[in-house]
Design a protein around this motif. Structure first.
Motif, PDB file in Angstrom:
ATOM      1  N   SER A   4      43.249  28.182  52.538  1.00 15.84           N
ATOM      2  CA  SER A   4      43.553  29.595  52.320  1.00 15.84           C
ATOM      3  C   SER A   4      45.022  29.778  51.940  1.00 15.84           C
ATOM      4  O   SER A   4      45.349  30.633  51.131  1.00 15.84           O
ATOM      5  CB  SER A   4      43.216  30.413  53.561  1.00 15.84           C
ATOM      6  N   ARG A   5      45.911  28.969  52.502  1.00 17.46           N
ATOM      7  CA  ARG A   5      47.323  29.059  52.144  1.00 17.46           C
ATOM      8  C   ARG A   5      47.533  28.626  50.693  1.00 17.46           C
ATOM      9  O   ARG A   5      48.278  29.249  49.953  1.00 17.46           O
ATOM     10  CB  ARG A   5      48.160  28.201  53.080  1.00 17.46           C
ATOM     11  N   SER A   6      46.848  27.573  50.275  1.00 20.23           N
ATOM     12  CA  SER A   6      46.963  27.104  48.890  1.00 20.23           C
ATOM     13  C   SER A   6      46.427  28.151  47.918  1.00 20.23           C
ATOM     14  O   SER A   6      47.028  28.387  46.863  1.00 20.23           O
ATOM     15  CB  SER A   6      46.198  25.796  48.708  1.00 20.23           C
ATOM     16  N   SER A   7      45.324  28.769  48.272  1.00 18.66           N
ATOM     17  CA  SER A   7      44.772  29.800  47.393  1.00 18.66           C
ATOM     18  C   SER A   7      45.684  31.018  47.342  1.00 18.66           C
ATOM     19  O   SER A   7      45.824  31.649  46.295  1.00 18.66           O
ATOM     20  CB  SER A   7      43.357  30.179  47.814  1.00 18.66           C
ATOM     21  N   LEU A   8      46.341  31.343  48.457  1.00 21.76           N
ATOM     22  CA  LEU A   8      47.296  32.448  48.460  1.00 21.76           C
ATOM     23  C   LEU A   8      48.460  32.143  47.520  1.00 21.76           C
ATOM     24  O   LEU A   8      48.865  32.996  46.726  1.00 21.76           O
ATOM     25  CB  LEU A   8      47.814  32.710  49.873  1.00 21.76           C
ATOM     26  N   TYR A   9      48.988  30.924  47.592  1.00 22.97           N
ATOM     27  CA  TYR A   9      50.081  30.537  46.697  1.00 22.97           C
ATOM     28  C   TYR A   9      49.636  30.598  45.238  1.00 22.97           C
ATOM     29  O   TYR A   9      50.395  31.026  44.364  1.00 22.97           O
ATOM     30  CB  TYR A   9      50.594  29.140  47.028  1.00 22.97           C
ATOM     31  N   ALA A  10      48.415  30.185  44.962  1.00 19.54           N
ATOM     32  CA  ALA A  10      47.898  30.225  43.587  1.00 19.54           C
ATOM     33  C   ALA A  10      47.802  31.656  43.084  1.00 19.54           C
ATOM     34  O   ALA A  10      48.188  31.950  41.942  1.00 19.54           O
ATOM     35  CB  ALA A  10      46.549  29.529  43.514  1.00 19.54           C
ATOM     36  N   LEU A  14      49.916  33.300  39.994  1.00 20.07           N
ATOM     37  CA  LEU A  14      49.261  33.939  38.845  1.00 20.07           C
ATOM     38  C   LEU A  14      49.736  35.370  38.647  1.00 20.07           C
ATOM     39  O   LEU A  14      49.948  35.810  37.510  1.00 20.07           O
ATOM     40  CB  LEU A  14      47.743  33.886  39.017  1.00 20.07           C
ATOM     41  N   ILE A  15      49.932  36.099  39.736  1.00 17.07           N
ATOM     42  CA  ILE A  15      50.434  37.469  39.623  1.00 17.07           C
ATOM     43  C   ILE A  15      51.853  37.464  39.077  1.00 17.07           C
ATOM     44  O   ILE A  15      52.207  38.286  38.223  1.00 17.07           O
ATOM     45  CB  ILE A  15      50.349  38.192  40.977  1.00 17.07           C
ATOM     46  N   ALA A  16      52.680  36.524  39.536  1.00 17.65           N
ATOM     47  CA  ALA A  16      54.051  36.417  39.021  1.00 17.65           C
ATOM     48  C   ALA A  16      54.040  36.122  37.527  1.00 17.65           C
ATOM     49  O   ALA A  16      54.839  36.693  36.765  1.00 17.65           O
ATOM     50  CB  ALA A  16      54.821  35.349  39.784  1.00 17.65           C
ATOM     51  N   LEU A  17      53.157  35.254  37.079  1.00 18.14           N
ATOM     52  CA  LEU A  17      53.036  34.975  35.644  1.00 18.14           C
ATOM     53  C   LEU A  17      52.597  36.214  34.873  1.00 18.14           C
ATOM     54  O   LEU A  17      53.126  36.513  33.795  1.00 18.14           O
ATOM     55  CB  LEU A  17      52.029  33.851  35.401  1.00 18.14           C
ATOM     56  N   LEU A  18      51.630  36.929  35.428  1.00 14.54           N
ATOM     57  CA  LEU A  18      51.116  38.128  34.777  1.00 14.54           C
ATOM     58  C   LEU A  18      52.213  39.172  34.590  1.00 14.54           C
ATOM     59  O   LEU A  18      52.244  39.878  33.587  1.00 14.54           O
ATOM     60  CB  LEU A  18      49.964  38.715  35.599  1.00 14.54           C
ATOM     61  N   VAL A  19      53.133  39.246  35.522  1.00 15.66           N
ATOM     62  CA  VAL A  19      54.218  40.219  35.437  1.00 15.66           C
ATOM     63  C   VAL A  19      55.349  39.715  34.542  1.00 15.66           C
ATOM     64  O   VAL A  19      55.976  40.487  33.820  1.00 15.66           O
ATOM     65  CB  VAL A  19      54.740  40.539  36.857  1.00 15.66           C
ATOM     66  N   THR A  20      55.614  38.415  34.550  1.00 11.80           N
ATOM     67  CA  THR A  20      56.785  37.856  33.872  1.00 11.80           C
ATOM     68  C   THR A  20      56.553  37.523  32.400  1.00 11.80           C
ATOM     69  O   THR A  20      57.417  37.785  31.560  1.00 11.80           O
ATOM     70  CB  THR A  20      57.246  36.576  34.607  1.00 11.80           C
ATOM     71  N   VAL A  21      55.420  36.967  32.065  1.00  7.82           N
ATOM     72  CA  VAL A  21      55.178  36.472  30.703  1.00  7.82           C
ATOM     73  C   VAL A  21      55.303  37.562  29.631  1.00  7.82           C
ATOM     74  O   VAL A  21      55.901  37.298  28.584  1.00  7.82           O
ATOM     75  CB  VAL A  21      53.823  35.742  30.626  1.00  7.82           C
TER      76      VAL A  21
END
Length: 101
Positions: A4-10, A14-21
């Motif tokens: 669950s921690r790994s999926s949270l980091y993923a 992905l959200i950071a990429l969605l905002v930054t790209v």
């Protein structure tokens, strides 16, 4: 717990990429010499920034955006802080490891 921690980091990544790209595309497009925003830009120019400074309509729009941002930012800060404290008190999977429950 580890999965669950790994999926949270993923998800956070992905959200950071969605905002930054999109920003990586907007900056070169804002320096385009074309009459409309194009990617890749046909050439380089600062004409859009010149319009922002010289045209009263663009200036008024920028000032309005800054006024809205100045009013909304403190409100978002208060709501986000209250939500963080609420999630912390809920405990469960929302609280960081080692925090009081």
């Amino acid at each position: 717990m580890k999965a669950s921690r790994s999926s949270l980091y993923a998800v956070v990544f992905l959200i950071a990429l969605l905002v930054t790209v999109p920003t990586l595309f907007l900056i070169p497009m804002s320096l385009s010499s074309g009459t409309t925003f194009q990617f890749p830009p046909p050439g380089w120019s600062g004409r859009w920034y010149k319009n922002l400074v010289e045209e009263p309509e663009w200036r008024a729009a920028a000032v309005t955006s800054l006024k809205v941002a100045a009013m909304v930012t403190p409100l978002a800060l208060v709501i986000g802080t209250c939500a963080a404290f609420g999630l912390l008190r809920l405990g469960g999977g929302c609280a960081p490891p080692g925090s009081p429950r």
